[in-house]
Design a protein around this motif. Structure first.
Motif, short mmCIF file in Angstrom:
data_model
loop_
_atom_site.label_atom_id
_atom_site.label_comp_id
_atom_site.label_asym_id
_atom_site.label_seq_id
_atom_site.Cartn_x
_atom_site.Cartn_y
_atom_site.Cartn_z
N ASN A 70 -6.63 9.23 9.15
CA ASN A 70 -6.86 9.77 7.87
C ASN A 70 -6.37 8.55 7.39
OD1 ASN A 70 -4.44 9.33 9.79
ND2 ASN A 70 -3.15 10.46 8.47
N GLU A 283 4.28 14.34 6.28
CA GLU A 283 4.34 15.11 6.64
C GLU A 283 6.42 15.38 6.94
OE1 GLU A 283 3.47 14.35 10.71
OE2 GLU A 283 4.88 16.29 11.23
N SER A 357 -1.83 15.14 7.58
CA SER A 357 -1.71 14.14 7.49
C SER A 357 -2.11 13.40 6.46
CB SER A 357 -3.63 14.15 7.87
OG SER A 357 -4.00 14.28 7.27
N LEU A 373 -9.96 14.23 4.11
CA LEU A 373 -9.63 14.41 5.32
C LEU A 373 -10.18 16.01 5.79
CD1 LEU A 373 -6.12 14.35 4.07
CD2 LEU A 373 -6.85 12.39 5.38
N HIS B 164 -11.57 14.29 12.97
CA HIS B 164 -11.90 13.34 12.10
C HIS B 164 -11.16 12.38 11.92
CE1 HIS B 164 -15.40 14.77 10.01
NE2 HIS B 164 -14.64 16.78 10.29
N GLY B 165 -10.39 12.36 13.72
CA GLY B 165 -9.40 11.16 13.65
C GLY B 165 -7.77 11.46 13.07
N SER B 166 -7.96 13.01 12.41
CA SER B 166 -7.05 13.11 11.68
C SER B 166 -5.92 13.94 13.10
CB SER B 166 -6.63 14.29 10.54
OG SER B 166 -7.18 12.87 9.63
N PRO B 167 -4.73 13.67 12.95
CA PRO B 167 -3.53 14.48 13.57
C PRO B 167 -3.42 15.61 13.16
CG PRO B 167 -2.42 12.94 12.10
CD PRO B 167 -4.12 12.68 11.77
N THR B 169 -0.33 19.27 12.52
CA THR B 169 0.80 19.59 13.70
C THR B 169 0.53 20.75 14.20
OG1 THR B 169 2.15 18.65 11.48
CG2 THR B 169 3.09 20.57 13.10
#
Lengths: 374, 353
Positions: A70, A283, A357, A373, B164-167, B169
């Protein structure tokens, strides 16, 4: 993988981002014109063109050592928005090294071979990519590494290194801890992989402030507990620290999102979340808001995540390549972002319209950041 | 103890009568293996040492923090045991676990209503990956290392294209499924215990399981006994990836914001757990229960060293020495050591006389 924007696409991109550029400009420039008129050669296209955008035409490339997280996605979008302000950048290419040093090296060489006249590099592999930077520089491309030092010397191996002072982030955390803990308390410091320069510099920065405040002590391993910037490892480290230290008044970390994943460890141990100093993360801000609404507020301080640092690297590369005015500094400043105690410079900001993110400190508009994103 | 390579059965006279005679009869199923006894003893010793040297590492909150991760590792180790029993090794653990985590967090994106479909999708993806590994290794005869490494890269491609590599929740329901407690223990522990019991029972107490071990122990003999090798070898990879997927789903629930590459740190511990559990890297002999207990051993060792608060270098050395000692238990021929000691003693006695 390379994403090449043709001229019409760039013009469309300029139009799309023009409004955002007004708000986002790090150099104080206004919106850009999509008028890319060759007759204006030798002078800025119009008065709204930023000073770093000179008269010569150039092609720019961004070689990212690792592009799939991100932070990088937002940073790349920031770079693209910045490029869009300069009509004399006629083409833009992007390459993602995917964390593979060999690929990162061949990306740099390939982009220069394909005719990029200026190249901005995130050298994740550090010194390993120095020979590739040097050959790009010697081939005549304006070469600007940023954020991670590749070693070498400006003017010999590359044109300019755009850096930031991580020690300063530590200084800001230290100053806030003094305020938040009223000169007394135990601090647990979390960092990335062992011996990484960023976490070490942050610790040094905190030490430089806290040495004058003997009431504030570090608990746990120093300079930092190793978390590898991994959420699972952070959770294990927090669990161990909570078991060992009955009193932890503050936690400092350079990866706030991973810490947010560990909040369940506090409730398991029947402990309150302590004061936290870190980098901004949507977050973390939203978790803070949720706890505040539930009546369990904890003090939070963040420094900017610095995604907009890629803009400074673009400014430097474009200024050199187009004959524009160089930015006054090539060091991107560490700045405080949120402070739940003073509310300055910003109160803690949870933006529910953004993904968790996202980075609220980013200078992109929410729409741009959501697009980045996706 | 199961049969060794050297004592593998000879040709069976009647392949059609194989299930009841010869090869299968010679692999004992009921006794606790040397691996199981050793790892149980080592785990007890570790807990006693923890209690004496760092009792905080066995505090209630510490155990509550450690056990879910131990459960995840145990489930992954069960899968790795199956593959290693077939003489293979599965390097696609990081890709499978990460993909499962990504599917069950990104698809629902916080919406509990979409969780069931997401879990189904994760299992479907794991099934496809397992079939790919299994069929290539068993039918085309490609090396397990190359095949699973390739599958891992493919799975990471999917991980990056989805996330895309993003975490993202995790959903509230996922978190509850993994970490809610019953009788003082997190749910994840019960899943691990049930799965270990099921895999252990299937391998040691059913005909299919005994055939599976026979194929892994001596494929040539098993083939002559009329067993279809490719079916058992493919099954090992398929069941293994389904187990990794289960572990990935749990991991997604335990870590509220898992990264896109959460499986990265699971590969080496999974192989270490299998080796510590006494499963032979040559295939055949193995114990799922021992692998699961070895996962508990490794997790507690990790937590113990973290709670000690030693620097990362010491922590790595302690873990490496423990692993080395664990492997040495199996690698050293203790009978030869005993003989050597006896010889030395008998040589020294006349001198004294």
């Amino acid at each position: 993988m390379s994403v090449k924007l043709r001229k019409p696409a760039l013009v469309a991109c300029v139009g799309l981002l023009a409004f955002a550029a007004t708000a986002c400009s790090s150099g104080g420039s206004g919106s850009t014109s999509s008028n890319n008129n060759d007759t204006n050669a030798g002078a800025p296209a119009n008065s709204n063109v930023p000073p770093w955008c000179g008269a010569k035409k150039t092609s720019l490339a961004l070689a990212d050592g690792f592009g799939d997280n991100n932070w990088r996605q937002v940073a790349t979008a920031e770079a693209k928005a910045e490029i869009a302000k300069c009509p004399n950048v006629t083409s833009f290419s992007y390459a993602d090294g995917q964390g593979n040093t060999q690929k990162a090296i061949s990306d740099i060489q390939g982009l220069v071979a394909k005719g990029a006249k200026a190249i901005v590099v995130f050298p994740d592999a550090g010194q390993a990519v120095l020979p590739a930077l040097r050959s790009a520089y010697q081939a005549g491309a304006v070469t600007v590494p940023y954020r991670v030092s590749p070693g070498g010397k400006a003017g010999v191996d590359y044109d300019q290194f755009v850096s930031t002072d991580f020690k300063q982030a530590g200084v800001l955390w230290g100053q806030w801890l003094v305020k938040a803990l009223h000169d007394k308390g135990n601090v647990l410091n979390l960092g990335g992989p062992p011996a990484n320069s960023q976490s070490l510099a942050e610790y040094e920065g905190m030490q430089s402030v806290l040495k004058d405040h003997p009431g504030i002590k570090f608990v746990g391993p120093t300079p930092y507990s190793v978390t590898n910037w991994d959420a699972a490892q952070t959770q294990k480290v927090i669990t161990a620290a909570l078991a060992k230290y009955p009193k932890i008044d503050a936690i400092t970390t350079d990866f706030g999102s991973a810490l947010a994943s560990s909040f369940s460890a506090f409730s398991q141990a029947g402990r309150q979340i302590p004061a936290i100093a870190t980098e901004d993360s949507n977050e973390l801000a939203c978790d803070w808001q949720k706890d505040k609404d539930a009546g369990h507020e904890w003090p939070l301080f963040t420094v900017s995540s610095q995604n907009a640092m890629s803009r400074l690297a673009v400014d430097v590369a474009v200024a050199k390549a187009t004959g524009g005015v160089m930015p006054s500094s090539t060091v991107y400043p560490q700045t405080p972002f949120e402070d739940s105690i003073s509310g300055k410079p910003h109160p803690v900001t949870c933006d529910k319209s953004l993904p968790m993110s996202a980075f609220v400190s980013s200078s992109l508009t929410p729409a741009q950041q959501i697009a980045a994103l996706k | 103890m199961t049969i060794s390579k050297e004592s593998a059965p000879g040709p069976v006279q009647s392949p059609s009568g194989a299930p009841d005679t010869g090869i299968l009869r010679r692999i004992p199923a009921g006794r606790a293996s040397r691996g199981l006894i050793t790892i149980c003893a080592a785990t007890v010793v570790l807990f006693v040492v923890s209690l004496i040297a760092q009792p905080d590492s066995l505090s209630h909150s510490s155990l509550q923090g450690m056990l879910p991760f131990a459960a995840v590792l145990a489930i992954i180790a069960l899968g790795q045991t199956l593959v290693i029993q077939q003489g293979g090794i599965d390097l696609s653990v990081p890709g499978t676990v990460s993909l499962s985590v990504i599917i069950v967090t990104h698809y629902p994106n916080g919406d509990n209503g979409k969780l069931f479909v997401a879990i189904l999708l994760a299992y479907l993806a794991a099934l496809a990956a397992g079939l790919l590994n299994g069929l290539i290794v068993s039918l085309l005869g490609l090396s397990a290392i190359v095949t699973t490494l390739g599958t891992n890269a493919l799975l990471y491609g999917l991980v990056i294209s989805i996330s895309h590599g993003s975490p993202t929740t995790t959903t509230h329901a996922m978190h509850t499924i993994a970490t809610k407690q019953f009788a003082g223990l997190p749910y994840a522990v019960y899943y691990a215990v049930v799965l270990t019991a099921l895999v252990g029972f299937a391998l040691k107490r059913t005909v299919v399981g005994r055939r599976f071990e026979a194929v892994g122990d001596n494929p040539a003999a098993a083939k002559m006994a009329g067993l279809q090798l490719y079916r058992h070898q493919t099954a090992a990879y398929v069941w293994a990836t389904l187990l990794y997927c289960t572990a990935g789903i749990l991991l997604g629930g335990i870590i509220t914001t898992p990264s896109a590459f959460q499986g990265d740190s699971q590969l080496l511990p999974s192989v270490a757990a299998v080796v510590l559990g006494g499963t032979s890297l040559l295939g055949g002999k193995g114990s799922p229960v021992a692998s699961a207990i070895a996962a508990l051993f490794l997790s507690q060792l990790d937590q113990f060293v973290l709670t000690l608060g030693v620097n990362p270098a010491t922590s790595n050395i302690v873990q490496a020495v423990s692993l080395g000692a664990g492997v040495a238990v199996y690698a050293i021929r203790w009978s030869a050591v005993r003989d050597l000691l006896r010889r030395l003693r008998s040589r020294s006695e006349p001198v004294e006389a």
